[in-house]
Design a protein around this motif. Structure first.
Motif, short mmCIF file in Angstrom:
data_model
loop_
_atom_site.label_atom_id
_atom_site.label_comp_id
_atom_site.label_asym_id
_atom_site.label_seq_id
_atom_site.Cartn_x
_atom_site.Cartn_y
_atom_site.Cartn_z
N SER A 44 29.25 41.18 41.67
CA SER A 44 28.93 42.49 42.26
C SER A 44 28.46 43.43 41.15
O SER A 44 28.58 43.10 39.96
CB SER A 44 30.17 43.08 42.93
OG SER A 44 31.04 43.58 41.93
N ILE A 45 27.98 44.58 41.55
CA ILE A 45 27.50 45.55 40.55
C ILE A 45 28.63 45.97 39.61
O ILE A 45 28.40 46.38 38.47
CB ILE A 45 26.83 46.78 41.23
CG1 ILE A 45 26.03 47.59 40.22
CG2 ILE A 45 27.84 47.63 41.98
CD1 ILE A 45 24.94 48.44 40.79
N ALA A 98 28.40 49.71 53.74
CA ALA A 98 27.82 49.50 52.40
C ALA A 98 27.21 50.79 51.85
O ALA A 98 26.67 50.79 50.74
CB ALA A 98 26.77 48.40 52.46
N ARG A 99 27.27 51.84 52.66
CA ARG A 99 26.72 53.15 52.29
C ARG A 99 25.25 53.07 51.86
O ARG A 99 24.84 53.57 50.81
CB ARG A 99 27.59 53.78 51.20
CG ARG A 99 29.06 53.90 51.64
CD ARG A 99 29.78 55.01 50.95
NE ARG A 99 29.77 54.92 49.52
CZ ARG A 99 30.87 54.74 48.77
NH1 ARG A 99 32.04 54.64 49.34
NH2 ARG A 99 30.78 54.70 47.46
N MET A 102 34.41 52.66 50.48
CA MET A 102 34.92 51.53 49.69
C MET A 102 35.27 51.97 48.27
O MET A 102 34.51 52.71 47.67
CB MET A 102 33.83 50.45 49.59
CG MET A 102 33.77 49.53 50.78
SD MET A 102 32.83 48.07 50.34
CE MET A 102 31.21 48.79 50.11
N ALA A 103 36.35 51.49 47.73
CA ALA A 103 36.65 51.74 46.31
C ALA A 103 35.62 51.01 45.49
O ALA A 103 34.99 50.06 45.97
CB ALA A 103 38.03 51.22 45.99
N SER A 104 35.40 51.41 44.22
CA SER A 104 34.25 50.88 43.49
C SER A 104 34.27 49.36 43.33
O SER A 104 33.22 48.74 43.31
CB SER A 104 34.14 51.58 42.14
OG SER A 104 35.19 51.14 41.34
N THR A 105 35.45 48.75 43.18
CA THR A 105 35.43 47.29 42.99
C THR A 105 35.60 46.53 44.30
O THR A 105 35.70 45.31 44.29
CB THR A 105 36.52 46.84 42.00
OG1 THR A 105 37.74 47.42 42.43
CG2 THR A 105 36.21 47.25 40.57
N ALA A 106 35.65 47.25 45.42
CA ALA A 106 35.80 46.57 46.72
C ALA A 106 34.53 45.79 47.03
O ALA A 106 33.44 46.17 46.62
CB ALA A 106 36.07 47.59 47.79
N LEU A 107 34.71 44.68 47.72
CA LEU A 107 33.55 43.87 48.09
C LEU A 107 33.23 44.08 49.56
O LEU A 107 34.15 44.28 50.37
CB LEU A 107 33.84 42.40 47.81
CG LEU A 107 34.04 42.03 46.34
CD1 LEU A 107 34.55 40.60 46.22
CD2 LEU A 107 32.74 42.21 45.56
N ILE A 108 31.97 43.98 49.89
CA ILE A 108 31.55 44.21 51.27
C ILE A 108 32.22 43.21 52.23
O ILE A 108 32.50 43.53 53.37
CB ILE A 108 29.99 44.17 51.38
CG1 ILE A 108 29.51 44.60 52.76
CG2 ILE A 108 29.44 42.81 51.02
CD1 ILE A 108 29.74 46.05 53.07
N CYS A 109 32.51 42.01 51.72
CA CYS A 109 33.11 40.99 52.60
C CYS A 109 34.55 41.34 53.00
O CYS A 109 35.12 40.68 53.88
CB CYS A 109 33.04 39.61 51.96
SG CYS A 109 33.86 39.55 50.38
N ASP A 110 35.13 42.35 52.35
CA ASP A 110 36.49 42.75 52.72
C ASP A 110 36.49 43.85 53.78
O ASP A 110 37.55 44.31 54.19
CB ASP A 110 37.26 43.24 51.48
CG ASP A 110 37.45 42.11 50.48
OD1 ASP A 110 37.61 40.95 50.93
OD2 ASP A 110 37.41 42.37 49.26
#
Ligand code: F6P
Length: 552
Positions: free
Chosen positions: A367-368, A72-73, A1-9
């Protein structure tokens, strides 16, 4: 996931969103008939048994949840935590409470430095100091032994130690070491809490431990000043050196307060307040009460779970499984709460502690990376020991809202009671309920069953239980110091896993700041109004009216 990606995507999240609709068509009654499924949903580790057969999930659900964990790594995040990376990015801190219970020869680094020797320096100092106090070689200002301890602290500097103390109180081994001693906790700034905690205590035989990570928390500092005054008034100001010690990361402020830094027990900014029970925050008061050897067993229990969490594949990893199931219930079923139901009175302070660990960690809206979450994170945690809770809020759990439940049971009680002529002991009676409740929630009771029992028609809707209500059972072999440590670490890591999946920062707590700063404005106003008779100003109509009435 790119850093600003959300898990829901991610695909696994979307897949679970459609999968949950499929699962909703299956009743737990039917899922429970699949023995193969059930076998795969029982995990054992180090004497503990986790049974999650009563979760609304199938084997394929678990595979999908593991895929979510991969997306989610989680592996990487767990490693980053154990490697001392600054995963608490908004405070630029590592998250290393696992180092607090690591064996002496372990290496755990923060900023390239092994922190375990520092941890053990403090543990050795606590061992030494608590032994001196307990043996009477460290005495109070009038030469009397210090038998009673008041620990002054709030939030994470209170709830964890209180939970462990409450759990140890009736453990036969710990109780033996605690004979003739008292440990009390003063947390609330409410003068009633002060009065209750010093009632019956003699300053001559009392040691006050001021516990505050920052040494700035308003409530704790005021309570600490109150107890300093209580000792000073009775024994003179020079008595403070013998009757007050501190636990903090802020040693300059400890010194400024008037406690000799030599009598301060340090911890570090990589220990979050709510994760600090294994630091001097918990270890010092508990060692004063029970002796260091008992507390060391508690630390070892937590360390056993740390190693399990770090090295066990997801399929058998208890904190990972629990974290994934919580996310499943919150984010896919939309169940907002979780009930923590220990069938052990000794665990009566467990739910209040987990409330803070969980809700302060995961009650976040972004998100973080600061992106607003398009889904709800965190859950509402509450609980009471069984069977007390059964006579209180279980009605709602059985026939009202759906609340996933954690049933926590203990195989061997700390305090057996066998009544003459009765085969079923008190503990068996308690555990009968522990075993019955999960099935009542899962299976429920149908109108057909009620009809066959000749229940009158008009009562059938009232006596019907829909069932299909998820729970899980955690069975501990006993409730020794070691098992208490295991239980603590399981929940700490479970909560971290949930936060890792949701992609939030589970280790900061900015949400508590606004209330604190508003209280400080009110405090200033009270000061001005009381000393200079200044009218209340700068507040809205409601607060102005109430404050004015209060001042009258
Ligand atoms: O309530 C917020 C909080 O910062 C908690 O996270 C913390 O455990 C508690 O206050 C007490 O803080 P301290 O140990 O610094 O007094």
């Amino acid at each position: 996931m790119a850093s600003t990606a959300l898990i829901c995507d991610t695909e696994p999240w979307k897949d679970l969103k459609s999968h949950v609709e499929d699962i909703k068509k299956t009743h737990l009654r039917n899922l429970m008939n699949d023995v193969d499924r059930c076998k795969s949903m029982m995990v054992e580790f180090d004497g503990l048994i986790l049974d999650y057969t009563r979760q609304c999930a199938r084997k394929d659900t678990m595979q999908k949840l593991f895929k979510l964990a991969e997306a989610a790594r989680i592996d990487e995040k767990i490693n980053r935590m154990f490697n001392g990376e600054r995963i608490n990015s908004t405070e630029n801190r590592s998250v290393l409470h696992v180092a607090l219970r690591a064996a002496r020869d372990t290496t755990i680094c923060s900023d390239g430095k092994n922190v375990v020797p520092d941890v053990w320096n403090v543990l050795d100092k606590i061992n030494d100091f608590s032994e001196k106090v307990r043996s009477g070689s460290w005495v109070g200002a009038t030469g009397k032994a210090l038998k009673d301890v008041v620990a002054v602290g709030i939030g994470g500097s209170f709830l964890g130690p209180l939970f462990v103390h409450t759990a140890l109180q009736t453990d036969p081994e710990a109780a033996e070491y605690a004979k003739g001693r008292q440990l009390r906790f003063l947390a609330n700034v409410d003068p009633i809490d002060v009065a209750r905690n010093i009632r019956g205590l003699n300053p001559e035989t009392t040691l006050v431990v001021v516990v505050s990570k920052t040494f700035t928390t308003a409530e704790t500092m005021l309570n600490a000043r109150t107890l300093r005054e209580w000792i000073s008034a009775a024994l003179g100001p020079q008595a403070i050196a013998k009757h007050m010690v501190a636990v903090s990361t802020n040693l300059p402020l400890v010194d400024k307060f008037g406690i000799d830094p030599a009598n301060a027990f340090a911890f570090w900014d990589w220990v979050g307040g709510r994760y600090s029970v294994c630091s001097a925050v918990g270890v010092l008061p508990l060692s004063l009460q029970y002796g260091f050897s008992v507390v060391h067993k508690f630390l070892n229990g937590a360390a056993s779970i740390d190693n399990h969490f770090k090295s066990t594949p997801f399929e058998k990893n208890i904190p990972v499984l629990l974290g994934l199931l919580s996310v499943w219930n919150v984010s896919f079923f939309g169940y907002p709460a979780r009930a923590i139901l220990p069938y052990s009175q000794a665990l009566e302070k467990f739910a209040p502690h987990i409330q803070q660990v969980s809700m302060e960690s995961n009650g976040k809206g972004v998100s973080i990376d600061g992106v607003p979450l398009p889904f709800e994170a965190g859950e509402i945690d509450f609980g009471e020991p069984g069977t007390n809770g059964q006579h209180s809020f279980y009605q709602l759990i059985h026939q009202g809202r759906i609340i996933p439940c954690d049933f926590i049971g203990v195989m061997k009680t700390q305090q057996p009671v066998y009544l003459k002529g009765e085969v079923v002991s008190n503990h068996d009676e308690l555990m009968s309920n522990f075993f019955a409740q999960p099935d009542a929630l899962a299976y429920g009771k149908t109108p057909e069953q009620l009809l066959s029992e000749k229940v009158p028609n008009h009562l059938i809707p009232h006596k019907t239980f829909s069932g299909n209500r998820p729970s899980l059972s955690l069975l501990l072999p006993a409730l020794s110091a070691y098992n208490i440590g295991q239980l603590l670490a399981i929940y700490e890591h479970r909560i971290a896993v949930e936060g890792f999946i949701w992609g939030i920062n589970s280790f900061d707590q900015w949400g508590v700041e606004l209330g604190k700063s508003l209280a400080s404005q009110v405090r200033k106003q009270l000061n001005l109004s009381r000393t200079k008779k200044e009218p209340v100003q700068g507040f809205n109509f409601s607060t102005t009216t109430l404050l004015t009435r209060y001042l009258e």
